[in-house]
Design an enzyme around this catalytic site. Structure first.
Site, PDB file in Angstrom:
ATOM      1  N   ARG A   6       0.837  -1.221   0.000  1.00 18.86           N
ATOM      2  CA  ARG A   6       0.000   0.000   0.000  1.00 18.86           C
ATOM      3  C   ARG A   6       0.863   1.259   0.000  1.00 18.86           C
ATOM      4  O   ARG A   6       0.463   2.292  -0.533  1.00 18.86           O
ATOM      5  CB  ARG A   6      -0.979   0.000   1.175  1.00 18.86           C
ATOM      6  CG  ARG A   6      -0.314  -0.126   2.529  1.00 18.86           C
ATOM      7  CD  ARG A   6      -1.360  -0.268   3.610  1.00 18.86           C
ATOM      8  NE  ARG A   6      -0.762  -0.722   4.854  1.00 18.86           N
ATOM      9  CZ  ARG A   6      -1.055  -0.215   6.048  1.00 18.86           C
ATOM     10  NH1 ARG A   6      -1.938   0.746   6.164  1.00 18.86           N
ATOM     11  NH2 ARG A   6      -0.492  -0.691   7.139  1.00 18.86           N
TER      12      ARG A   6
ATOM     13  N   GLU B  75     -18.932   4.507   0.495  1.00 18.84           N
ATOM     14  CA  GLU B  75     -18.194   3.969  -0.648  1.00 18.84           C
ATOM     15  C   GLU B  75     -19.026   3.947  -1.914  1.00 18.84           C
ATOM     16  O   GLU B  75     -18.501   4.137  -3.022  1.00 18.84           O
ATOM     17  CB  GLU B  75     -17.678   2.561  -0.327  1.00 18.84           C
ATOM     18  CG  GLU B  75     -16.647   2.511   0.811  1.00 18.84           C
ATOM     19  CD  GLU B  75     -17.252   2.586   2.204  1.00 18.84           C
ATOM     20  OE1 GLU B  75     -18.505   2.511   2.326  1.00 18.84           O
ATOM     21  OE2 GLU B  75     -16.493   2.701   3.187  1.00 18.84           O
TER      22      GLU B  75
ATOM     23  N   PHE C  47     -14.506  -3.020   0.765  1.00 19.71           N
ATOM     24  CA  PHE C  47     -15.399  -1.878   0.551  1.00 19.71           C
ATOM     25  C   PHE C  47     -15.227  -1.292  -0.845  1.00 19.71           C
ATOM     26  O   PHE C  47     -16.004  -0.433  -1.265  1.00 19.71           O
ATOM     27  CB  PHE C  47     -15.164  -0.819   1.631  1.00 19.71           C
ATOM     28  CG  PHE C  47     -15.076  -1.395   3.022  1.00 19.71           C
ATOM     29  CD1 PHE C  47     -15.914  -2.444   3.405  1.00 19.71           C
ATOM     30  CD2 PHE C  47     -14.153  -0.938   3.939  1.00 19.71           C
ATOM     31  CE1 PHE C  47     -15.833  -3.003   4.674  1.00 19.71           C
ATOM     32  CE2 PHE C  47     -14.065  -1.486   5.209  1.00 19.71           C
ATOM     33  CZ  PHE C  47     -14.902  -2.514   5.581  1.00 19.71           C
TER      34      PHE C  47
ATOM     35  N   ASP D  42      -8.177  -7.842  12.092  1.00 23.17           N
ATOM     36  CA  ASP D  42      -9.536  -7.309  11.935  1.00 23.17           C
ATOM     37  C   ASP D  42     -10.544  -8.409  11.604  1.00 23.17           C
ATOM     38  O   ASP D  42     -11.731  -8.270  11.871  1.00 23.17           O
ATOM     39  CB  ASP D  42      -9.585  -6.231  10.851  1.00 23.17           C
ATOM     40  CG  ASP D  42      -9.306  -4.843  11.422  1.00 23.17           C
ATOM     41  OD1 ASP D  42      -9.309  -4.687  12.647  1.00 23.17           O
ATOM     42  OD2 ASP D  42      -9.069  -3.915  10.625  1.00 23.17           O
TER      43      ASP D  42
ATOM     44  N   ARG E 136      -1.925  -4.943   3.141  1.00 19.70           N
ATOM     45  CA  ARG E 136      -1.567  -4.218   4.357  1.00 19.70           C
ATOM     46  C   ARG E 136      -0.180  -4.556   4.900  1.00 19.70           C
ATOM     47  O   ARG E 136       0.528  -3.658   5.355  1.00 19.70           O
ATOM     48  CB  ARG E 136      -2.613  -4.526   5.430  1.00 19.70           C
ATOM     49  CG  ARG E 136      -2.253  -3.972   6.788  1.00 19.70           C
ATOM     50  CD  ARG E 136      -3.374  -4.221   7.802  1.00 19.70           C
ATOM     51  NE  ARG E 136      -3.065  -3.590   9.065  1.00 19.70           N
ATOM     52  CZ  ARG E 136      -2.728  -4.271  10.174  1.00 19.70           C
ATOM     53  NH1 ARG E 136      -2.677  -5.580  10.164  1.00 19.70           N
ATOM     54  NH2 ARG E 136      -2.447  -3.620  11.276  1.00 19.70           N
TER      55      ARG E 136
HETATM   56  C1  LIG Z   1     -18.120   0.072   5.064  1.00 21.53           C
HETATM   57  C2  LIG Z   1     -16.938   0.453   5.846  1.00 21.53           C
HETATM   58  N1  LIG Z   1     -16.137   1.446   5.407  1.00 21.53           N
HETATM   59  C3  LIG Z   1     -15.029   1.786   6.096  1.00 21.53           C
HETATM   60  C4  LIG Z   1     -14.688   1.123   7.240  1.00 21.53           C
HETATM   61  C5  LIG Z   1     -13.425   1.472   7.993  1.00 21.53           C
HETATM   62  N2  LIG Z   1     -13.755   2.133   9.258  1.00 21.53           N
HETATM   63  C6  LIG Z   1     -13.827   1.451  10.421  1.00 21.53           C
HETATM   64  S1  LIG Z   1     -14.300   2.393  11.713  1.00 21.53           S
HETATM   65  C7  LIG Z   1     -14.389   3.778  10.729  1.00 21.53           C
HETATM   66  C8  LIG Z   1     -14.780   5.093  11.330  1.00 21.53           C
HETATM   67  C9  LIG Z   1     -16.079   5.002  11.992  1.00 21.53           C
HETATM   68  O1  LIG Z   1     -16.433   6.220  12.576  1.00 21.53           O
HETATM   69  P1  LIG Z   1     -17.528   6.210  13.716  1.00 21.53           P
HETATM   70  O2  LIG Z   1     -18.707   5.438  13.269  1.00 21.53           O
HETATM   71  O3  LIG Z   1     -17.744   7.607  14.121  1.00 21.53           O
HETATM   72  O4  LIG Z   1     -16.847   5.369  14.872  1.00 21.53           O
HETATM   73  P2  LIG Z   1     -15.773   5.896  15.962  1.00 21.53           P
HETATM   74  O5  LIG Z   1     -14.502   6.181  15.214  1.00 21.53           O
HETATM   75  O6  LIG Z   1     -16.340   7.088  16.589  1.00 21.53           O
HETATM   76  O7  LIG Z   1     -15.622   4.738  16.893  1.00 21.53           O
HETATM   77  C10 LIG Z   1     -14.070   3.455   9.401  1.00 21.53           C
HETATM   78  C11 LIG Z   1     -14.016   4.409   8.291  1.00 21.53           C
HETATM   79  C12 LIG Z   1     -15.545   0.089   7.668  1.00 21.53           C
HETATM   80  N3  LIG Z   1     -15.282  -0.649   8.764  1.00 21.53           N
HETATM   81  N4  LIG Z   1     -16.655  -0.224   6.968  1.00 21.53           N
END
Ligand SMILES: Cc1ncc(C[n+]2csc(CCOP(=O)(O)OP(=O)(O)O)c2C)c(N)n1
Ligand SMILES: [Mg+2]
Lengths: 281, 317
Positions: free
Chosen positions: B13, B61, B86, B120, B170
């Site tokens: 990456r 996405e 995604f 994960d 990754r």
């Molecule tokens: C469909 C999808 N896109 C991207 C991700 C990667 N991802 C995991 S947590 C996150 C941020 C989530 O933000 P929030 O819901 O506010 O949770 P917080 O960080 O506050 O715990 C992302 C982008 C994912 N898990 N699923």
């Protein structure tokens, strides 16, 4: 009446479990987990009507769905300490051949989990479906669900939000963890969503704020109010104002600890701030 | 047997990120989109240097794929960035209709593919994406093997007209292909020459195939090792030429045996030159949490597994 001190002691132990799980495997999501420790603890220890043991259909009890699956450390800790599986199993978090997968799953048969989550934005739809199943079953219990505020950016949520009010799914209480943070920064910076309250209201939901989302007493009070508001033809949304990383000073109020594990020193500090209450696993 | 030196392990990456940095400086039409995963995709330098050509989509996405399609109308060359799951399964119909069927010049760049995403777990470890993407008419599918190749591929994508799926990962892995390589889409790279078996590998399995080759040599088995970075269009000519010499083939990929590189190779060979084939791939299963090395071992995706597959296929000749 809720025993607030007992709930607070429970939460302190949950915080220890969260940081210890994440530290051991140097991966996982402490920030969001800590921010929701009070809420999920109160849900399982105080609010939800739960049967002994676990069966998938959960008929005759309240059910909870975690949509923001990355906060699995808090979910696993609360499930274990609410009797769904041995507390010692928290030792296996994210390890090979474990039932405690990085994100919650039904695939390994972990009691307490009814749907896989991790790919964001899917949990609310599932919860709405489960709420409709309860109605078909004439099962007068409540569906609870939690999602992140960043997660609300996923369009599927808004399909579910539109549907739930149109179909009068009024046995669901959907909570948003309004911590203002996501991975790349604050939610305002990444994608400003404007008023979440106004959006839910425009979609026909009853909306209730819990301003002190990390205060056990405020959560008990607010969620009981939400319960009273449900069953009136509209779904109920709770905006839970939390602090990401709550309870561990150096993790608080920042997105930096969204998905980062503490090192040995940081763990020691986090644990010192949260003395053992129910016994470590 | 040629020897390949690991010039310093890096994640693929980061090769993508470095490629984007270069494209930012050389091609004003290149734009970058991301769905709340800037750090994971290693595109901060591109963003710093070209803030007006970066679009933070938020966690949305499906919207990202549509916006990318729209940006091509007006001559932009969008590179979307999120995890492989995604980038594909999550948004399949958006890609199918707005990008593939509409023939839009979108580069779908996908990190954290396969099991090596690690802890994960299965919700994030897509093992079906090569199949999903190669089934879309007109879609080019590329899975690079190391940092240098990922960087070169990223840069090459900007000059290729048409939708592309670029898959990388990754973990930190061996970096062994030349720094100054010219990346030719659809052209196999022969890494070793031998007589007894053809090993066709893609992505992280290419280095494992080279490691396997050393062990096989000691056992008196010599192999053609072919790096297939482009799964579609497949360089069938290179594979058939090799197999005509060796008489058998092992395919190796970090993907389900259903729908992956192995099936593409089998199809080509079945049409013109059928030979015994063994598959190093996951066996129609989801992944799980664990370290990348543990997972590659448990699911049979390392040098060891390739050696075993070779011994089996050679015995079947
Ligand atoms: C469909 C999808 N896109 C991207 C991700 C990667 N991802 C995991 S947590 C996150 C941020 C989530 O933000 P929030 O819901 O506010 O949770 P917080 O960080 O506050 O715990 C992302 C982008 C994912 N898990 N699923
Ligand atoms: Mg948040």
């Amino acid at each position: 009446m809720a025993d607030i001190e007992k709930l607070e002691a429970f939460v302190t132990q949950v915080r220890r479990d969260i940081v210890r799980q994440v530290h051991k495997v140097s991966s996982g999501h402490p920030g969001g987990s800590l921010g929701c420790a009070e809420f999920i603890s109160v849900l399982y220890q105080e609010l939800m009507e739960r049967k002994e043991g676990f069966d998938m259909d959960g008929i005759g009890e309240d059910l909870f769905f975690l949509s923001n699956g990355h906060i699995s450390p808090v979910f696993y800790s609360v499930l274990a300490r609410s009797g769904y599986f041995p507390v010692e199993e928290l030792n296996t978090f994210r390890l090979l051949n474990s039932r405690l997968q990085g994100h919650p799953t039904t695939h390994e048969g972990l009691p307490g989990v009814r749907i896989a989550s991790g790919s964001l934005g899917q949990g609310l739809s599932v919860a709405v479906g489960a709420a409709q199943a309860k109605k078909l079953n004439k099962d007068n219990h409540t569906i609870y669900t939690l999602m992140g505020d960043g997660e609300l950016q996923e369009g599927q949520n808004w399909e579910a939000i539109m549907y739930a009010s149109a179909k009068k799914v009024d046995n669901i209480i959907a909570t948003v963890d309004l911590n203002g943070q996501q991975i790349d920064g604050s939610t305002d910076h990444v994608l400003n969503m404007g008023s979440v309250r106004a959006k839910f209201e425009a979609f026909g939901w009853i909306v209730l704020d819990i301003e002190q989302g990390n205060d056990v007493e405020a959560i008990v009070k607010g969620m009981n109010q939400a319960k009273d508001l449900s069953g009136n033809g509209k779904p109920v949304c709770v905006l839970l104002h939390t602090i990401m990383g709550n309870g561990v000073d150096f993790m608080m109020g920042t997105h930096a600890w969204h998905g980062k594990a503490p090192n040995d020193e940081q763990l020691a500090s986090a644990l010192a701030q949260n003395p053992e209450t129910l016994g470590d696993y | 047997m040629k020897t390949y030196e690991n010039t310093g392990s890096k994640d693929t990456r980061s090769g993508f990120g470095a490629g984007m940095t270069e494209l930012g400086r050389t091609n004003p039409n290149v734009v970058s989109l991301c769905a709340d995963l800037i750090g994971s995709l290693k595109i901060q330098t591109f963003i710093d240097e070209n803030p007006e050509r970066f679009f933070q989509i938020g966690i949305a996405e499906a919207n990202m794929m549509g916006i990318a399609a729209g940006l091509t109308i007006g001559g932009k060359i969008p590179f979307t960035g999120t995890f492989a799951n995604f980038s594909t399964g999550r948004v399949y119909d958006q890609i199918r209709q707005s990008i593939a069927y509409s023939d839009k010049n979108v580069k779908i760049c996908a990190s954290h593919a396969g099991l090596t995403l690690g802890e994960d777990g299965a919700t994030h470890q897509i093992l079906e994406d090569i199949g999903l993407m190669k089934m879309l008419p007109g879609m080019t599918v590329i899975n690079t093997c190391d940092y240098n190749q990922t960087k070169a591929a990223t840069i090459a994508l900007a000059d290729h007209v048409g939708p592309v799926y670029l898959r990388f990962g990754r973990p930190v892995v061996a970096n062994f292909t030349p720094e100054d390589q010219k990346f030719e889409i659809g052209k196999a790279v022969q890494l070793q020459e031998g007589n007894d078996v053809t090993i066709v590998a893609t992505g992280h399995l290419v280095w494992e195939a080279l490691e396997a080759c050393k062990v096989l040599n000691e056992k008196g088995i010599t192999a053609d090792v072919i790096n297939i970075h482009t799964i579609k269009p497949l360089d069938a000519e290179a594979i058939i030429k090799s197999v005509k010499k060796t008489g058998c083939v092992v395919t190796a990929e970090e993907h389900n045996f259903l729908g992956g590189l192995g099936e593409s190779v089998a199809r080509e060979l079945s049409l013109t030159h059928p030979v015994p084939q063994e598959y190093v791939a996951t066996a129609d299963t989801f992944g799980e949490s664990g370290t990348p090395a543990q997972l590659m071992e448990k699911y049979g995706l390392n040098a060891d597994a390739i050696v075993k597959a070779v011994e089996k296929v050679v015995a079947r000749k």
